[in-house]
Design an enzyme around this catalytic site. Structure first.
Site, mmCIF file in Angstrom:
data_model
loop_
_atom_site.group_PDB
_atom_site.id
_atom_site.type_symbol
_atom_site.label_atom_id
_atom_site.label_comp_id
_atom_site.label_asym_id
_atom_site.label_seq_id
_atom_site.Cartn_x
_atom_site.Cartn_y
_atom_site.Cartn_z
ATOM 1 N N HIS A 265 28.787 11.947 19.308
ATOM 2 C CA HIS A 265 27.424 11.591 19.693
ATOM 3 C C HIS A 265 26.680 12.841 20.099
ATOM 4 O O HIS A 265 27.260 13.738 20.708
ATOM 5 C CB HIS A 265 27.423 10.577 20.852
ATOM 6 C CG HIS A 265 26.148 9.825 20.934
ATOM 7 N ND1 HIS A 265 25.047 10.324 21.576
ATOM 8 C CD2 HIS A 265 25.789 8.637 20.406
ATOM 9 C CE1 HIS A 265 24.051 9.455 21.449
ATOM 10 N NE2 HIS A 265 24.472 8.426 20.737
ATOM 11 N N ASP A 316 28.685 2.396 17.322
ATOM 12 C CA ASP A 316 28.899 1.815 15.993
ATOM 13 C C ASP A 316 30.360 1.506 15.695
ATOM 14 O O ASP A 316 30.655 0.736 14.791
ATOM 15 C CB ASP A 316 28.356 2.770 14.920
ATOM 16 C CG ASP A 316 26.852 2.876 15.014
ATOM 17 O OD1 ASP A 316 26.201 1.837 14.942
ATOM 18 O OD2 ASP A 316 26.335 3.999 15.180
HETATM 19 C C1 COA Z 1 26.573 11.385 15.782
HETATM 20 C C2 COA Z 1 26.589 12.732 15.106
HETATM 21 C C3 COA Z 1 25.590 12.746 13.946
HETATM 22 C C4 COA Z 1 26.161 13.797 16.134
HETATM 23 O O1 COA Z 1 26.006 14.933 15.412
HETATM 24 P P1 COA Z 1 25.748 16.378 16.041
HETATM 25 O O2 COA Z 1 25.356 16.305 17.450
HETATM 26 O O3 COA Z 1 24.833 17.050 15.085
HETATM 27 O O4 COA Z 1 27.194 17.005 16.024
HETATM 28 P P2 COA Z 1 27.817 17.824 14.819
HETATM 29 O O5 COA Z 1 27.730 17.046 13.563
HETATM 30 O O6 COA Z 1 27.225 19.192 14.826
HETATM 31 O O7 COA Z 1 29.317 17.862 15.283
HETATM 32 C C5 COA Z 1 29.872 18.815 16.197
HETATM 33 C C6 COA Z 1 31.325 19.061 15.815
HETATM 34 O O8 COA Z 1 32.072 17.860 15.961
HETATM 35 C C7 COA Z 1 32.578 17.410 14.714
HETATM 36 N N1 COA Z 1 32.329 15.991 14.603
HETATM 37 C C8 COA Z 1 31.289 15.301 15.129
HETATM 38 N N2 COA Z 1 31.375 14.014 14.831
HETATM 39 C C9 COA Z 1 32.480 13.884 14.083
HETATM 40 C C10 COA Z 1 33.087 12.785 13.479
HETATM 41 N N3 COA Z 1 32.564 11.577 13.568
HETATM 42 N N4 COA Z 1 34.231 12.983 12.802
HETATM 43 C C11 COA Z 1 34.763 14.211 12.712
HETATM 44 N N5 COA Z 1 34.228 15.300 13.271
HETATM 45 C C12 COA Z 1 33.100 15.142 13.937
HETATM 46 C C13 COA Z 1 31.747 18.156 13.659
HETATM 47 O O9 COA Z 1 32.444 18.295 12.450
HETATM 48 C C14 COA Z 1 31.504 19.457 14.351
HETATM 49 O O10 COA Z 1 32.663 20.237 14.292
HETATM 50 P P3 COA Z 1 32.587 21.811 14.005
HETATM 51 O O11 COA Z 1 31.814 22.360 15.173
HETATM 52 O O12 COA Z 1 34.007 22.221 13.941
HETATM 53 O O13 COA Z 1 31.853 21.954 12.714
HETATM 54 C C15 COA Z 1 28.009 13.091 14.586
HETATM 55 O O14 COA Z 1 28.930 13.004 15.654
HETATM 56 C C16 COA Z 1 28.414 12.192 13.447
HETATM 57 O O15 COA Z 1 28.066 12.489 12.289
HETATM 58 N N6 COA Z 1 29.167 11.091 13.745
HETATM 59 C C17 COA Z 1 29.537 10.154 12.708
HETATM 60 C C18 COA Z 1 28.355 9.243 12.385
HETATM 61 C C19 COA Z 1 28.088 8.264 13.495
HETATM 62 O O16 COA Z 1 28.972 7.612 14.017
HETATM 63 N N7 COA Z 1 26.792 8.125 13.812
HETATM 64 C C20 COA Z 1 26.341 7.158 14.812
HETATM 65 C C21 COA Z 1 25.949 7.811 16.085
HETATM 66 S S1 COA Z 1 25.618 6.631 17.357
#
Ligand code: COA
Length: 380
Positions: A265, A316
């Site tokens: 998140h 979710d």
């Molecule tokens: C929610 C979300 C978009 C937040 O994104 P963000 O703040 O931009 O965080 P990032 O995507 O930059 O992730 C940070 C790190 O954690 C990892 N990470 C984050 N969520 C992850 C996940 N669901 N599975 C695996 N790795 C994950 C990323 O790969 C990244 O790792 P790195 O630094 O080694 O590259 C992201 O956690 C995600 O894509 N989750 C899955 C989709 C989801 O459940 N969305 C609903 C949110 S309520």
């Protein structure tokens, strides 16, 4: 004011405070979520969706009469213009419910008695109307695409019970009604999430409520936002179909550098407080509906991802294993998110318009250096 940018925002606007708001309080380090200061756990334990709507729209809890009045107004708005039903009948049968909802909500503006008004009171009316109508559209389209009849609303039922009635054709059990009611409370608002931000940006141009909500639905659809719940269930189904080990399945996803939907998140660095309730709901409803397998798989995945990646389940993850037990198909999960979040979107649009200023940030230009001259076609 200078036309030159002075600050470079972080990618994805992470950590940027983009507006003032009195609606939703989040403490991402302590895992706190509160609407108008009231903790989500108290609301999930004691409130109901209609009361939560009142809280979001009017800024305080209603008196008994005020709540009764809002319930009645929501029930009276359980009406869709025949042209909307006709539209639902005419869309291609393979159309995704979320796309149908987005387009139908845009079309609802044609039939809204307050269409031409954008003042506070008209927008309260539109908020109530849209809350009732969105639930009806999601239920009606699901039945139409399955070749079933459109179920008449029951104005004596709660919002949650009426939605399940119109979706499944039978009055839900008190357990199912309460489960959906809690899920609706939990999803109602979440500060400046992507879809709410989209709604506020649209509203701030002095466009209208239906345009703002249409923008929001478009943003909610994406798998990084509301679309994650559908993606979670598709993974669970795939594990079930392939008789795979849930942990091996997601380990493999991580090995391929894929993100596992339902985890991580932007704001919470600890447990998402909504997941706490949905986990229990998924477990209990799974057991009582004879569909415990979804919860059991989810629990294993959660343990593994937490240990391996230090990532927590978000809202979710467990909604995905809860909704099938209520007769909700997986491509309706994100529309059901909208059935709830309409309350928050509309509250934010109203708040934006009550003290509006156009939202228009700047971009750091990284393109070819200026001046980069036009080259006639035959000299390129
Ligand atoms: C929610 C979300 C978009 C937040 O994104 P963000 O703040 O931009 O965080 P990032 O995507 O930059 O992730 C940070 C790190 O954690 C990892 N990470 C984050 N969520 C992850 C996940 N669901 N599975 C695996 N790795 C994950 C990323 O790969 C990244 O790792 P790195 O630094 O080694 O590259 C992201 O956690 C995600 O894509 N989750 C899955 C989709 C989801 O459940 N969305 C609903 C949110 S309520």
């Amino acid at each position: 004011m200078s036309s030159v940018t002075t600050t470079q925002a972080p990618k994805g606007l992470e950590g940027v405070v983009a507006t003032n708001s009195k609606i939703c309080y989040i403490d991402g380090d302590r895992g706190v979520l509160a609407y108008r200061g009231i903790d989500i756990h108290e609301l999930a334990d004691h409130s109901n969706f209609e009361e939560t709507c009142y809280l979001l729209w009017f800024g305080r809890l209603p008196s008994r009469n005020e709540l009764q009045d809002l319930r009645q107004r929501l029930a009276e708005e359980r009406h869709l213009d025949p042209a909307i039903i006709e539209f639902l009948r005419n869309v291609p049968k393979q159309a995704l419910p979320m796309d149908v909802l987005r387009t139908a909500v845009s079309a609802l503006s044609f039939y809204d008695p307050d269409q031409k008004k954008n003042d506070h009171d008209a927008n309260i009316n539109k908020s109530i109307r849209l809350t009732s109508q969105i639930a009806m559209i999601v239920a009606a389209y699901d039945r139409i695409r399955k070749g079933k009849n459109v179920v008449e609303p029951d104005r004596a039922l709660s919002h949650a019970a009426n939605f399940l009635l119109q979706l499944n054709g039978t009055k839900p059990s008190p357990t199912a009604e309460r489960a959906l009611d809690i899920a609706l409370i939990l999803h109602a608002d979440h500060e400046l999430n992507a879809s709410t931000f989209a709604a506020r940006v649209t509203a701030a141009t002095l466009s209208d409520m239906h345009s703002a909500v249409t923008s929001a639905i478009g943003a909610l659809k994406g798998p990084l936002h509301g679309g994650a719940n559908e993606a979670v269930f598709r993974i669970l189904q795939s594990i079930d179909r392939e008789k795979a080990d849930p942990v091996d399945y997601v380990r493999n996803m991580l090995a391929q550098k894929k993100k596992v939907p339902g985890f991580g998140h932007r704001v919470y660095h600890t447990e998402d407080p909504r997941a706490t309730h949905l986990r229990v709901m998924s477990r209990d409803l799974g057991k009582s509906s004879g569909q415990a397998k979804w919860y059991e798989m989810s629990e294993k995945i959660e343990k593994f991802i937490k240990a391996e990646k230090k990532l927590n389940a978000n809202v979710d993850f467990y909604s995905a294993s809860t909704y099938p037990t209520l007769g909700i198909d997986e491509d309706l999960f994100t529309p059901v998110f909208a059935v709830s979040r309409i309350s928050g979107w509309t509250a934010h649009v109203i708040e934006q318009l009550d003290d509006n200023r156009l939202i228009r940030p700047r971009a750091e230009y990284l393109g070819p250096e200026y001046p980069n001259h036009y080259v006639p076609m035959d000299q390129r």
